[in-house]
Enzyme design. Structure first.
Site, PDB file in Angstrom:
ATOM      1  N   ASP A 473       0.831  -1.206   0.000  1.00 27.04           N
ATOM      2  CA  ASP A 473       0.000   0.000   0.000  1.00 27.04           C
ATOM      3  C   ASP A 473       0.864   1.253   0.000  1.00 27.04           C
ATOM      4  OD1 ASP A 473      -2.301   1.516   0.107  1.00 27.04           O
ATOM      5  OD2 ASP A 473      -3.134   0.468   1.836  1.00 27.04           O
ATOM      6  N   ASP A 543     -10.632   2.151  -3.025  1.00 28.75           N
ATOM      7  CA  ASP A 543     -11.130   1.953  -1.667  1.00 28.75           C
ATOM      8  C   ASP A 543     -12.647   2.000  -1.631  1.00 28.75           C
ATOM      9  OD1 ASP A 543      -8.770   1.520  -0.451  1.00 28.75           O
ATOM     10  OD2 ASP A 543      -8.526   3.520   0.387  1.00 28.75           O
TER      11      ASP A 543
HETATM   12  C1  GLA Z   1      -5.623   1.997   2.261  1.00 28.02           C
HETATM   13  C2  GLA Z   1      -6.045   0.810   1.441  1.00 28.02           C
HETATM   14  C3  GLA Z   1      -7.109   0.034   2.173  1.00 28.02           C
HETATM   15  C4  GLA Z   1      -6.564  -0.403   3.525  1.00 28.02           C
HETATM   16  C5  GLA Z   1      -6.090   0.800   4.310  1.00 28.02           C
HETATM   17  C6  GLA Z   1      -5.383   0.394   5.580  1.00 28.02           C
HETATM   18  O1  GLA Z   1      -6.628   2.930   2.348  1.00 28.02           O
HETATM   19  O2  GLA Z   1      -6.474   1.201   0.179  1.00 28.02           O
HETATM   20  O3  GLA Z   1      -7.523  -1.071   1.422  1.00 28.02           O
HETATM   21  O4  GLA Z   1      -5.515  -1.307   3.319  1.00 28.02           O
HETATM   22  O5  GLA Z   1      -5.187   1.589   3.544  1.00 28.02           O
HETATM   23  O6  GLA Z   1      -4.915   1.463   6.281  1.00 28.02           O
END
Ligand code: GLA
Length: 720
Positions: A473, A543
């Site tokens: 990420d 997300d």
């Molecule tokens: C990002 C990712 C999510 C999750 C969060 C965790 O927003 O896109 O899928 O993993 O971080 O903090």
């Protein structure tokens, strides 16, 4: 050889496309043609004209300000946008590249230190290297063009070599420049924001300059490094479409200049904004690769070519050719609130339902109980996981599940031990606080010590535990763009050096751990680009997990990226991003259109819901081969309709899966049919227990539901 040089014309061609460059009498490389295949013996010289522009060599009919060129530069006589801007020690920025030599070789190179499409044997492609030299100052530029033998693809990048005794600056170096002789196109791009990525926009091209770009340090949620030019009347299945996609994950710009004579100049590459690269004497700079696809069968033809190229010759590793495990991700189900017991219960339920991979997301490391928590040290939180990672992984594995783990390696928080030891590793101006993004600083990946630190830290964790999947990420963009490791005259290199550092880390880790499935993520789709796919065969698309929002995001993504690269999960209702309540069936079908998983607390669901999930998992196991490796056809565009539809057809056309999704109900709406695509018209297929001819399915179609309920959806398995 599909590249010939005859009568001063370079002609790259295969059965489908041609790309032609004319070498002018003065040694200039003039752009002649890109499009449908021409006969090898071509003699279509460029039409010259005069204008209010400086002629070359006293020839009043020959001005670089008017002629279509391959890699133009500004300030000698062409006053349009330039592909290359070099600055010499006395401040002059005059560059005029002329032909020096060329060679034609089988195979395809990958730009050094950067990602790129590849071949598995040299017969798959052929490459033209044209060496040019600057007639004003001392530099040498090699333009590299590859044509694939069986794909409508041309790839370009360039090498800029400083042949002078002093250092020079590169202020701009495009990956490609293209001069279209006319400008009656529209352009399509994929734009949006966090949680609304890859929305399709089609725009008119107006006189002057327009561009899409990112200055955010990543390709970004806001714009994807891609445009398509659509000729008049081009649409999904008809017309000429020209796609340009950058294999790059950092700041980029794709500009379009409709200039005074109605021609169109396109340039694509690293964003010249805040870019200044010091090139020492004898050194060479390489631009990222641009992938150009011409289609005479509309957007679908372009997408099919991108899909197969990116799936087969950009993604690498064992998962390129493997279906992906169905996963459950802990994030939306428990966020930071979990412990070993709750995870094991979730895993137990997952295993009962047929899920294959358990992914522990954010929150598994010390002092990380919310977004403000510590990040950057990657030491397991023994309060949540008293038996460590191994204790948890063992239990997960015993349940028959693989185990995957979330990392956000590129950041650290002020609370971390790494920050206490190395505050200079943060991207910010020393002696200032700088800006935190999601309560964290970006690590300065341009530094070799930071790269080594990340390679060692991650290698250590990945080699000690049975981790079979990594979610990589990156949850913030750049700010306070300054590196304490770079001298003042190299600060303009930071953004590109960051990406080169990232690529080096990813290359090292993915080579060291070839059996791990890596999934890229950047707050969802903040770095969903072709560059990342070279290292990780799939990306978390957004997300936003709402099934209706995902119709737009996944439809938009499908313009360039194959379903095998798009992570998609079923999440809880009301949806956490938009509050919408949609049926499990719709959520399942939307997620099954990509690399499938779940992201909700399935231990809290009713027996009926669990039964439905079990059935979805069985369905996906039957169809995932087709979704992962088949050809995707878009049937109904959600940006233009109240519903969406797409389908996937296996390579041999023996099987297919079609999906239909309705957004909102329309009472007493007209009966409608969905005409399928891509099937064998002479084959008999079975759909819902009935037999149909392929041509019937494609011309008459399947009846759709009446759409008298919100969020109705269909999934048809089509077998012959
Ligand atoms: C990002 C990712 C999510 C999750 C969060 C965790 O927003 O896109 O899928 O993993 O971080 O903090």
């Amino acid at each position: 050889m599909p590249i010939e040089f005859k009568n001063d014309i370079f002609h790259m061609y295969n059965d489908r496309i041609s790309y032609c460059i004319q070498l002018s009498e003065f040694g200039d490389l003039l752009h002649l043609y890109w499009g449908k295949r021409l006969e090898p013996e071509i003699d279509y010289p460029i039409r010259y004209r005069t204008g209010f522009s400086a002629p070359e060599n006293g020839n009043m009919n020959y001005s670089l300000d008017i002629l279509p060129q391959e890699y133009p530069s500004y300030a000698t006589s062409d006053l349009r946008s330039s592909a290359l801007e070099l600055e010499y020690p006395n401040g002059n920025i005059l560059t005029h590249l002329t032909y020096k030599s060329h060679s034609i070789q089988k195979g395809k190179p990958i730009p050094g230190g950067l990602p790129g499409t590849y071949t598995e044997n040299d017969d798959e492609a052929c490459t033209l290297y044209i060496v040019t030299e600057d007639t004003y100052n001392q530099s040498e530029v090699t333009l590299v063009y590859t044509i694939y033998e069986n794909r409508s693809v041309i790839c370009r990048h360039s090498h800029i070599k400083n042949t002078s005794a002093d250092s020079i600056f590169i202020n701009n170096a495009s990956s490609l420049s293209l001069d279209f002789h006319e400008s009656n196109y529209k352009y399509m791009h994929l734009c949006g924001s966090w949680s609304r990525e890859k929305h399709i926009e089609i725009c008119d091209i107006h006189s002057g300059i327009q561009a899409i770009d990112s200055k955010r340090g990543a390709s970004s949620h806001a714009e994807n490094p891609f445009i398509a030019l659509l000729s008049e009347n081009a649409c999904e299945d008809y017309g000429d479409v020209y796609g340009i996609s950058l294999v790059y994950s950092g700041n980029f710009r794709i500009s379009m200049e409709k200039e005074q004579y109605g021609t169109l100049r396109i340039q694509a590459g690293i964003n010249p904004y805040n870019f200044k690269w010091k090139l020492e004497s004898g050194d060479t700079f390489t631009t990222p690769e641009a992938v150009m696809i011409y289609s005479d069968s509309g957007l679908s033809g372009m997408s099919h070519t991108y899909h197969s190229l990116y799936r087969e010759r950009l993604c690498r590793g064992i998962y390129r050719d493997k279906v992906r495990p169905i996963l459950i991700n802990s994030w939306e189900g428990s966020y930071f609130d979990f412990n070993e017991n709750s995870l094991v219960s979730l895993a137990k339920k997952s295993s009962d339902l047929g899920i294959e991979l358990f992914v522990l997301d954010d929150g598994w490391f010390r002092n990380r109980n919310d977004e403000h928590g510590q990040i950057g040290d990657w030491i397991v939180d023994s309060n949540k996981l008293p038996n460590g990672l191994d204790g948890l992984i063992e239990k997960i594995n015993q349940l028959g599940l693989m185990f995957g783990l979330w990392f956000e390696p590129e950041v650290f928080s002020p609370k971390s031990e790494v920050f206490a030891k190395h505050p200079e590793w943060a991207i910010r101006l020393p002696e200032t606080e700088g800006h935190l993004g999601r309560w964290q600083y970006l690590l300065d990946l341009s530094r070799t010590d930071v790269q080594e630190h990340l390679i060692n830290t991650l290698s250590n964790i990945l080699s000690k535990h049975n981790i079979e999947y990594v979610k990589w990420d990156m949850n913030r963009n750049f700010s306070d763009i300054y590196s304490s490791a770079l001298p003042y005259d190299r600060q303009g290199e930071l953004s590109h050096r960051y990406i080169l550092g990232l690529y080096r880390i990813l290359d090292t880790l993915t080579s060291k751990f070839p059996n791990i499935l890596f999934e890229g993520c950047s707050g969802g789709g903040g770095r969903n680009d072709a560059g990342m796919l070279y290292y990780m065969p799939q990306n978390w698309a957004s997300d936003n997990t709402d099934a209706v929002e995902r119709l737009y995001i996944q439809y938009g993504a499908s313009i360039v990226y194959p379903a095998s690269t798009i992570g998609a999960h079923v999440s809880a209702v009301p949806n956490h991003q938009v509050g919408r309540v949609t049926p499990m069936k719709l959520r399942g079908s939307v997620a099954m259109s990509g690399m499938f998983g779940y992201e909700l607390d399935i231990t809290k669901l009713s027996d009926n819901e669990c039964a439905e999930i079990k059935e979805q998992i069985q369905t996906y196991k039957r169809i995932r081969e087709i979704i992962t490796f088949g050809t995707q056809y878009r049937l109904l565009n959600p940006f233009e309709n109240r519903s969406a539809g797409w389908m996937f057809v296996s390579k041999d056309k023996s099987k297919a899966v079609a999906f239909y999704f309705n957004k909102l109900a329309v009472p007493h709406s007209p009966y409608r049919r969905l005409k399928l695509k891509g099937l064998d018209e002479n084959r008999i297929y079975t759909v819902d227990g009935k037999q149909y001819n392929g041509s019937t399915l494609m011309n008459y179609g399947l009846w759709l539901p009446c759409d008298e309920r919100d969020f109705e959806s269909c999934l048809w398995e089509i077998n012959s």
